[in-house]
Design an enzyme around this catalytic site. Sequence first.
Site, mmCIF file in Angstrom:
data_model
loop_
_atom_site.group_PDB
_atom_site.id
_atom_site.type_symbol
_atom_site.label_atom_id
_atom_site.label_comp_id
_atom_site.label_asym_id
_atom_site.label_seq_id
_atom_site.Cartn_x
_atom_site.Cartn_y
_atom_site.Cartn_z
ATOM 1 N N LYS A 27 -4.453 1.626 9.575
ATOM 2 C CA LYS A 27 -4.489 0.384 10.362
ATOM 3 C C LYS A 27 -3.522 0.516 11.517
ATOM 4 O O LYS A 27 -2.519 1.245 11.426
ATOM 5 C CB LYS A 27 -4.087 -0.822 9.504
ATOM 6 C CG LYS A 27 -4.685 -2.129 9.988
ATOM 7 C CD LYS A 27 -6.151 -2.237 9.618
ATOM 8 C CE LYS A 27 -6.799 -3.515 10.014
ATOM 9 N NZ LYS A 27 -8.167 -3.604 9.470
ATOM 10 N N GLY A 74 -12.983 -19.761 10.558
ATOM 11 C CA GLY A 74 -13.089 -18.653 11.520
ATOM 12 C C GLY A 74 -14.506 -18.554 12.018
ATOM 13 O O GLY A 74 -15.466 -18.553 11.226
ATOM 14 N N GLY A 133 -17.003 -14.405 11.232
ATOM 15 C CA GLY A 133 -17.484 -15.714 10.790
ATOM 16 C C GLY A 133 -18.805 -16.114 11.428
ATOM 17 O O GLY A 133 -19.702 -16.651 10.762
ATOM 18 N N GLY A 145 -15.202 -16.188 14.660
ATOM 19 C CA GLY A 145 -15.107 -15.040 15.567
ATOM 20 C C GLY A 145 -16.209 -14.065 15.224
ATOM 21 O O GLY A 145 -17.290 -14.449 14.742
ATOM 22 N N ASN A 146 -15.942 -12.791 15.414
ATOM 23 C CA ASN A 146 -16.970 -11.780 15.164
ATOM 24 C C ASN A 146 -17.513 -11.874 13.742
ATOM 25 O O ASN A 146 -18.726 -11.863 13.523
ATOM 26 C CB ASN A 146 -16.367 -10.390 15.424
ATOM 27 C CG ASN A 146 -17.383 -9.309 15.173
ATOM 28 O OD1 ASN A 146 -18.509 -9.391 15.654
ATOM 29 N ND2 ASN A 146 -17.013 -8.311 14.402
HETATM 30 P P1 NAD Z 1 -11.859 -12.650 15.685
HETATM 31 O O1 NAD Z 1 -10.634 -12.573 16.497
HETATM 32 O O2 NAD Z 1 -13.181 -12.278 16.310
HETATM 33 O O3 NAD Z 1 -12.046 -14.136 15.111
HETATM 34 C C1 NAD Z 1 -11.035 -14.815 14.414
HETATM 35 C C2 NAD Z 1 -11.492 -16.254 14.236
HETATM 36 O O4 NAD Z 1 -10.515 -16.934 13.431
HETATM 37 C C3 NAD Z 1 -11.594 -17.042 15.537
HETATM 38 O O5 NAD Z 1 -12.654 -17.963 15.446
HETATM 39 C C4 NAD Z 1 -10.264 -17.784 15.582
HETATM 40 O O6 NAD Z 1 -10.304 -18.952 16.391
HETATM 41 C C5 NAD Z 1 -10.091 -18.115 14.104
HETATM 42 N N1 NAD Z 1 -8.724 -18.447 13.741
HETATM 43 C C6 NAD Z 1 -7.574 -17.837 14.123
HETATM 44 N N2 NAD Z 1 -6.505 -18.482 13.628
HETATM 45 C C7 NAD Z 1 -6.987 -19.517 12.918
HETATM 46 C C8 NAD Z 1 -6.385 -20.568 12.187
HETATM 47 N N3 NAD Z 1 -5.062 -20.648 12.062
HETATM 48 N N4 NAD Z 1 -7.197 -21.483 11.595
HETATM 49 C C9 NAD Z 1 -8.546 -21.401 11.706
HETATM 50 N N5 NAD Z 1 -9.165 -20.440 12.387
HETATM 51 C C10 NAD Z 1 -8.406 -19.513 12.995
HETATM 52 O O7 NAD Z 1 -11.570 -11.766 14.366
HETATM 53 P P2 NAD Z 1 -12.635 -11.163 13.362
HETATM 54 O O8 NAD Z 1 -12.958 -9.772 13.799
HETATM 55 O O9 NAD Z 1 -13.742 -12.137 13.141
HETATM 56 O O10 NAD Z 1 -11.753 -11.007 12.026
HETATM 57 C C11 NAD Z 1 -11.541 -12.110 11.137
HETATM 58 C C12 NAD Z 1 -10.987 -11.594 9.815
HETATM 59 O O11 NAD Z 1 -11.872 -10.627 9.271
HETATM 60 C C13 NAD Z 1 -9.618 -10.893 9.877
HETATM 61 O O12 NAD Z 1 -8.920 -11.129 8.690
HETATM 62 C C14 NAD Z 1 -10.000 -9.423 9.971
HETATM 63 O O13 NAD Z 1 -8.936 -8.585 9.534
HETATM 64 C C15 NAD Z 1 -11.163 -9.412 9.022
HETATM 65 N N6 NAD Z 1 -12.095 -8.292 9.193
HETATM 66 C C16 NAD Z 1 -12.703 -8.044 10.382
HETATM 67 C C17 NAD Z 1 -13.617 -7.003 10.476
HETATM 68 C C18 NAD Z 1 -14.409 -6.750 11.725
HETATM 69 O O14 NAD Z 1 -15.352 -5.938 11.665
HETATM 70 N N7 NAD Z 1 -14.131 -7.407 12.836
HETATM 71 C C19 NAD Z 1 -13.878 -6.189 9.354
HETATM 72 C C20 NAD Z 1 -13.230 -6.480 8.151
HETATM 73 C C21 NAD Z 1 -12.349 -7.539 8.082
#
Ligand code: NAD
Length: 415
Positions: free
Chosen positions: A105, A217, A222, A219-220
């Site tokens: 990481k 969430g 959710g 983001g990508n």
């Molecule tokens: P992202 O940055 O695209 O989205 C994050 C989302 O969470 C956004 O909608 C943001 O507004 C929201 N958020 C942030 N702080 C918040 C809070 N305090 N309360 C409510 N919502 C909040 O990130 P992502 O890529 O969607 O990753 C989200 C999670 O999934 C992380 O824990 C990441 O480690 C995990 N993850 C991501 C991937 C991937 O392929 N992107 C793979 C495995 C795990």
Amino acid sequence: MSEMNPFAMAQAQLDEVAKLIDLDSSTHELLRWPQREMACRLPVKMDDGTTRFFQAFRVQHNRSRGPAKGGIRWHPDETIDTVRALATWMTWKCAVVDIPLGGGKGGIICNPKELSEGEKERLARAYMRAFADLFGVTKDVPAPDVNTTPQIMAWMMDEYETINRQHLPSVITGKPIPLGGSQGRGAATGRGGIFALREAGRVLGIDFKDKTMVMQGFGNVGKWAALLGEELLGLKLMAVADEYGCICNKDGIDVKALDSHVAKTGSITKFAGASPISSEQLFSLDCTVLIPAALENVITKDNAPQIKADIVLELANGPTTIEADKILEKKGVFLVPDFLANAGGVTVSYFEQVQNTYNFYWEEHEVNRRLNEKMTTAFNAVYDMSKKRNVNMRNAAYMVSVMRVAEACHLRGWV
Ligand code: NAD
């Protein structure tokens, strides 16, 4: 132990499983700590002519089963312990889906919202220059994570290729498709989670059609989980939160319309098809599936007693504290643990590395078919372990993964 230190939490989870599988003390000690860590201060020329210095990390937890693999997060609250925890979880994640990769990481302490596009590009290139010796398809392959995008991966790949003076797209995954990204990578974490959820429904006898999901969430991860939960399983999105607020509509939120709203405004708030609620309300809604898909440590001993969901699908990394875990188990909530539920992203990242190495690219349906196979097999291996050893799903996932990693360490003669 501080409840909020994710690395202490990752170690405590391993300690519990070490007892369950009677892990020898040397292997236990080896797996409690990352094998390699590097920290650098990155100098970046800012648009106003000043130079700012950003603290950055790369951690390789375990490389016994293959090169390290794991995303790079850009976040103001990033710490070495967050990166260590996430690297540790990557080791278990790659092992649970049985792909030949280890855990890594990276992170940069920064607030990307305060950076211009030019500053982001210079920061991305500075990161790659500082850590280039660690990276490579046979050594360590980074990817996107919180606040990092395909564009950032493209800049990092370009910097690496410039340093090495050859095409090496497999150095990084989550790239834009024209630069060797895989079809289906953007949706892969959400899609893999929905495949795992489908399997959970099968073993629990739950038909998800017209049942409800609540998402933290958008983001990508959710967003895709919401879109595919609706499309593949017929789930209705009852409520959703992002960092700016929470909204709810008990009749169901139109996910595609919400996606367009977020693309235009940058947030779920002010969406016409739902009403605002508090974040405390979000976790206590009566729903079938609760999906934390934002950050770590959000299901705690304070809100766990109010959770009414039948299933918690952990798409974020480390969203549930150890105390909350025990509360959910006592309440009979079926939990699909993070490194199993969100393994779809790394699985398709692995497919991306494979396609880059062969220089031959698959259609999206081929990527999704293979992802389905991997997630289904992984879910069932964990579920079978939980039944065989009468343990919860998190411990079962740990048992499957730790046994695989320990075997690789023993075969290499490390312990
Ligand atoms: P992202 O940055 O695209 O989205 C994050 C989302 O969470 C956004 O909608 C943001 O507004 C929201 N958020 C942030 N702080 C918040 C809070 N305090 N309360 C409510 N919502 C909040 O990130 P992502 O890529 O969607 O990753 C989200 C999670 O999934 C992380 O824990 C990441 O480690 C995990 N993850 C991501 C991937 C991937 O392929 N992107 C793979 C495995 C795990």
